[in-house]
Design a protein around this motif. Structure first.
Motif, PDB file in Angstrom:
ATOM      1  N   THR A  55       0.841  -1.292   0.021  1.00  0.00           N
ATOM      2  CA  THR A  55      -0.175   0.024  -0.010  1.00  0.00           C
ATOM      3  C   THR A  55       0.783   1.481   0.078  1.00  0.00           C
ATOM      4  O   THR A  55       0.484   2.573  -0.614  1.00  0.00           O
ATOM      5  N   SER A  56       1.958   1.291   0.744  1.00  0.00           N
ATOM      6  CA  SER A  56       2.842   2.239   0.613  1.00  0.00           C
ATOM      7  C   SER A  56       3.483   2.504  -0.863  1.00  0.00           C
ATOM      8  O   SER A  56       3.432   4.027  -1.361  1.00  0.00           O
ATOM      9  N   ILE A  57       3.837   1.570  -1.411  1.00  0.00           N
ATOM     10  CA  ILE A  57       4.478   1.600  -2.867  1.00  0.00           C
ATOM     11  C   ILE A  57       3.706   2.500  -3.925  1.00  0.00           C
ATOM     12  O   ILE A  57       4.144   3.413  -4.522  1.00  0.00           O
ATOM     13  N   PHE A  58       2.240   1.988  -3.535  1.00  0.00           N
ATOM     14  CA  PHE A  58       1.452   2.709  -4.511  1.00  0.00           C
ATOM     15  C   PHE A  58       0.476   3.749  -4.098  1.00  0.00           C
ATOM     16  O   PHE A  58      -0.443   4.197  -4.719  1.00  0.00           O
ATOM     17  N   GLY A  59       0.910   4.006  -2.535  1.00  0.00           N
ATOM     18  CA  GLY A  59      -0.104   5.126  -2.099  1.00  0.00           C
ATOM     19  C   GLY A  59      -1.414   4.721  -1.909  1.00  0.00           C
ATOM     20  O   GLY A  59      -2.491   5.656  -2.331  1.00  0.00           O
ATOM     21  N   ALA A  60      -1.820   3.610  -1.895  1.00  0.00           N
ATOM     22  CA  ALA A  60      -3.313   3.044  -1.865  1.00  0.00           C
ATOM     23  C   ALA A  60      -3.983   3.232  -0.552  1.00  0.00           C
ATOM     24  O   ALA A  60      -3.326   3.103   0.560  1.00  0.00           O
ATOM     25  N   ASP A  61      -5.206   3.458  -0.634  1.00  0.00           N
ATOM     26  CA  ASP A  61      -6.057   3.796   0.463  1.00  0.00           C
ATOM     27  C   ASP A  61      -6.806   2.284   0.737  1.00  0.00           C
ATOM     28  O   ASP A  61      -6.766   1.514   0.099  1.00  0.00           O
ATOM     29  N   GLN A  62      -7.382   2.383   1.880  1.00  0.00           N
ATOM     30  CA  GLN A  62      -8.385   1.276   2.300  1.00  0.00           C
ATOM     31  C   GLN A  62      -9.291   1.008   1.212  1.00  0.00           C
ATOM     32  O   GLN A  62     -10.107   1.866   0.848  1.00  0.00           O
ATOM     33  N   GLY A  63      -9.481  -0.321   0.919  1.00  0.00           N
ATOM     34  CA  GLY A  63     -10.468  -0.492  -0.176  1.00  0.00           C
ATOM     35  C   GLY A  63     -10.010  -0.662  -1.715  1.00  0.00           C
ATOM     36  O   GLY A  63     -10.726  -1.081  -2.344  1.00  0.00           O
ATOM     37  N   GLU A  64      -8.682  -0.339  -1.800  1.00  0.00           N
ATOM     38  CA  GLU A  64      -8.276  -0.251  -3.202  1.00  0.00           C
ATOM     39  C   GLU A  64      -7.565  -1.544  -3.679  1.00  0.00           C
ATOM     40  O   GLU A  64      -7.864  -1.824  -4.730  1.00  0.00           O
ATOM     41  N   PHE A  65      -6.999  -2.153  -2.716  1.00  0.00           N
ATOM     42  CA  PHE A  65      -6.221  -3.450  -3.274  1.00  0.00           C
ATOM     43  C   PHE A  65      -6.794  -4.601  -2.212  1.00  0.00           C
ATOM     44  O   PHE A  65      -6.964  -4.525  -1.195  1.00  0.00           O
ATOM     45  N   PHE A  66      -7.015  -5.891  -3.094  1.00  0.00           N
ATOM     46  CA  PHE A  66      -7.267  -7.344  -2.246  1.00  0.00           C
ATOM     47  C   PHE A  66      -5.895  -7.803  -2.529  1.00  0.00           C
ATOM     48  O   PHE A  66      -5.325  -8.169  -3.408  1.00  0.00           O
ATOM     49  N   ILE A  67      -5.491  -7.910  -1.113  1.00  0.00           N
ATOM     50  CA  ILE A  67      -3.926  -8.530  -0.881  1.00  0.00           C
ATOM     51  C   ILE A  67      -3.933  -9.806  -0.418  1.00  0.00           C
ATOM     52  O   ILE A  67      -4.532  -9.826   0.476  1.00  0.00           O
ATOM     53  N   HIS A  68      -2.756 -10.476  -1.184  1.00  0.00           N
ATOM     54  CA  HIS A  68      -2.766 -11.868  -0.585  1.00  0.00           C
ATOM     55  C   HIS A  68      -1.305 -11.908  -0.546  1.00  0.00           C
ATOM     56  O   HIS A  68      -0.536 -11.563  -1.397  1.00  0.00           O
ATOM     57  N   ARG A  69      -0.587 -12.464   0.672  1.00  0.00           N
ATOM     58  CA  ARG A  69       0.743 -12.516   0.749  1.00  0.00           C
ATOM     59  C   ARG A  69       0.961 -13.898   1.198  1.00  0.00           C
ATOM     60  O   ARG A  69       0.383 -14.587   1.999  1.00  0.00           O
ATOM     61  N   ASN A  70       2.126 -14.307   0.529  1.00  0.00           N
ATOM     62  CA  ASN A  70       2.782 -15.718   1.041  1.00  0.00           C
ATOM     63  C   ASN A  70       4.166 -15.626   0.496  1.00  0.00           C
ATOM     64  O   ASN A  70       4.741 -14.832   0.386  1.00  0.00           O
ATOM     65  N   ILE A  71       4.976 -16.868   0.936  1.00  0.00           N
ATOM     66  CA  ILE A  71       6.349 -17.044   0.884  1.00  0.00           C
ATOM     67  C   ILE A  71       6.711 -16.980  -0.695  1.00  0.00           C
ATOM     68  O   ILE A  71       6.108 -17.695  -1.571  1.00  0.00           O
ATOM     69  N   ALA A  72       7.403 -16.010  -1.036  1.00  0.00           N
ATOM     70  CA  ALA A  72       8.099 -15.426  -2.491  1.00  0.00           C
ATOM     71  C   ALA A  72       6.987 -15.449  -3.222  1.00  0.00           C
ATOM     72  O   ALA A  72       7.075 -15.507  -4.510  1.00  0.00           O
ATOM     73  N   ASN A  73       5.847 -14.871  -2.922  1.00  0.00           N
ATOM     74  CA  ASN A  73       4.750 -14.455  -4.013  1.00  0.00           C
ATOM     75  C   ASN A  73       4.657 -15.436  -4.926  1.00  0.00           C
ATOM     76  O   ASN A  73       4.216 -15.066  -6.259  1.00  0.00           O
ATOM     77  N   LEU A  74       4.091 -16.527  -4.607  1.00  0.00           N
ATOM     78  CA  LEU A  74       3.999 -17.628  -5.499  1.00  0.00           C
ATOM     79  C   LEU A  74       2.711 -17.945  -5.734  1.00  0.00           C
ATOM     80  O   LEU A  74       1.882 -17.867  -4.671  1.00  0.00           O
ATOM     81  N   VAL A  75       2.409 -18.586  -6.955  1.00  0.00           N
ATOM     82  CA  VAL A  75       1.068 -18.936  -7.145  1.00  0.00           C
ATOM     83  C   VAL A  75       1.092 -20.325  -7.747  1.00  0.00           C
ATOM     84  O   VAL A  75       1.894 -20.639  -8.601  1.00  0.00           O
ATOM     85  N   PRO A  76       0.355 -21.486  -6.986  1.00  0.00           N
ATOM     86  CA  PRO A  76       0.650 -22.781  -7.548  1.00  0.00           C
ATOM     87  C   PRO A  76      -0.090 -23.003  -8.882  1.00  0.00           C
ATOM     88  O   PRO A  76      -1.044 -22.238  -9.025  1.00  0.00           O
ATOM     89  N   PRO A  77       0.091 -24.016  -9.433  1.00  0.00           N
ATOM     90  CA  PRO A  77      -0.786 -24.317 -10.582  1.00  0.00           C
ATOM     91  C   PRO A  77      -1.961 -24.709  -9.984  1.00  0.00           C
ATOM     92  O   PRO A  77      -2.361 -25.131  -9.030  1.00  0.00           O
ATOM     93  N   TYR A  78      -2.957 -24.743 -10.993  1.00  0.00           N
ATOM     94  CA  TYR A  78      -4.408 -24.995 -10.849  1.00  0.00           C
ATOM     95  C   TYR A  78      -4.696 -26.675 -10.373  1.00  0.00           C
ATOM     96  O   TYR A  78      -4.339 -27.343 -11.297  1.00  0.00           O
ATOM     97  N   GLU A  79      -4.932 -26.903  -9.485  1.00  0.00           N
ATOM     98  CA  GLU A  79      -4.927 -28.302  -8.687  1.00  0.00           C
ATOM     99  C   GLU A  79      -6.186 -28.282  -7.920  1.00  0.00           C
ATOM    100  O   GLU A  79      -5.993 -28.518  -6.468  1.00  0.00           O
TER     101      GLU A  79
END
Length: 216
Positions: A55-79
């Motif tokens: 939110t700091s990087i983009f100067g975002a306010d509450q309600g602007e970003f839907f944020i998900h955090r995990n180790i190394a910003n990875l997305v698993p394949p569709y399983e």
């Protein structure tokens, strides 16, 4: 549950400071968010690293970003029959329920998860290779990309390149989700890959045409 404790005093003080200032000055906005629900324009998948402040990087306010955090910003394949559903469920909700217009994967410099994957690939992290290592099994998502950087001799440069490959791997895996692929194809959502340099404050975006990252 007898192990939960009250908040440490420094967090209590910070909360009361926020309530008396930021919240007090914007009560109407917070109440509107509560009653009308969220309508974020973008979802951001970033690393858990405490130094990455989306939110700091983009100067975002509450309600602007839907944020998900995990180790190394990875997305698993569709399983759908797999066991790694936390990230997948968040993506499904963002795309099918919230109808976000942008899906952003944000990687970063000095990523501990990526370094752990490098160590695994070099046979230098037996603790991560153990079957019971949650971090190790999560980083298995990225291991296939190591061949692309295995010949890089400088360790720091190898890590930086592999951090970018983590972003690319996540973008590729996002397209294995049918509802993401459909949204991309009909133009209702766009995918974005970013990498930020923590120390320098730099930001790069992935250019698929040249298969490289360029300064924003």
């Amino acid at each position: 549950m007898h192990h939960a404790k009250p908040l440490p005093s420094y967090l209590v003080k910070r909360y009361h400071g926020w309530k008396a200032t930021s919240y007090s000055e914007n009560q109407a906005w917070y109440r509107r968010l509560a009653t009308e629900g969220q309508r974020p324009r973008a979802m951001v998948i970033s690393c858990c690293d405490s130094r990455v402040h989306v939110t700091s990087i983009f100067g975002a306010d509450q309600g602007e970003f839907f944020i998900h955090r995990n180790i190394a910003n990875l997305v698993p394949p569709y399983e759908p029959d797999g066991e790694r559903h936390g990230t997948s469920a968040t993506i499904e909700y963002a795309v099918t329920a919230l109808k976000v217009a942008h899906l952003i994967v944000l990687g970063h410099s000095q990523c501990g998860g990526v370094q752990g994957c490098i160590d695994m690939c070099k046979g230098e992290a037996p603790q991560l290779e153990a079957k019971e290592s949650f971090v190790g099994r999560w980083m298995d998502i990225l291991k296939p990309k190591f061949d692309l950087v295995s010949d890089v001799e400088d360790p720091a440069e190898q890590a930086r390149q592999f951090e970018r490959q983590a972003v690319v791997a996540s973008l590729e895996n996002l397209m294995t989700f049918p509802f993401v692929a459909e949204a991309v194809q009909n133009g209702s959502i766009s995918l974005h890959g970013l990498w930020t340099d923590i120390g320098e404050g730099g930001l790069e975006y992935y250019d698929p045409s040249g298969k490289k990252f360029l300064p924003v």
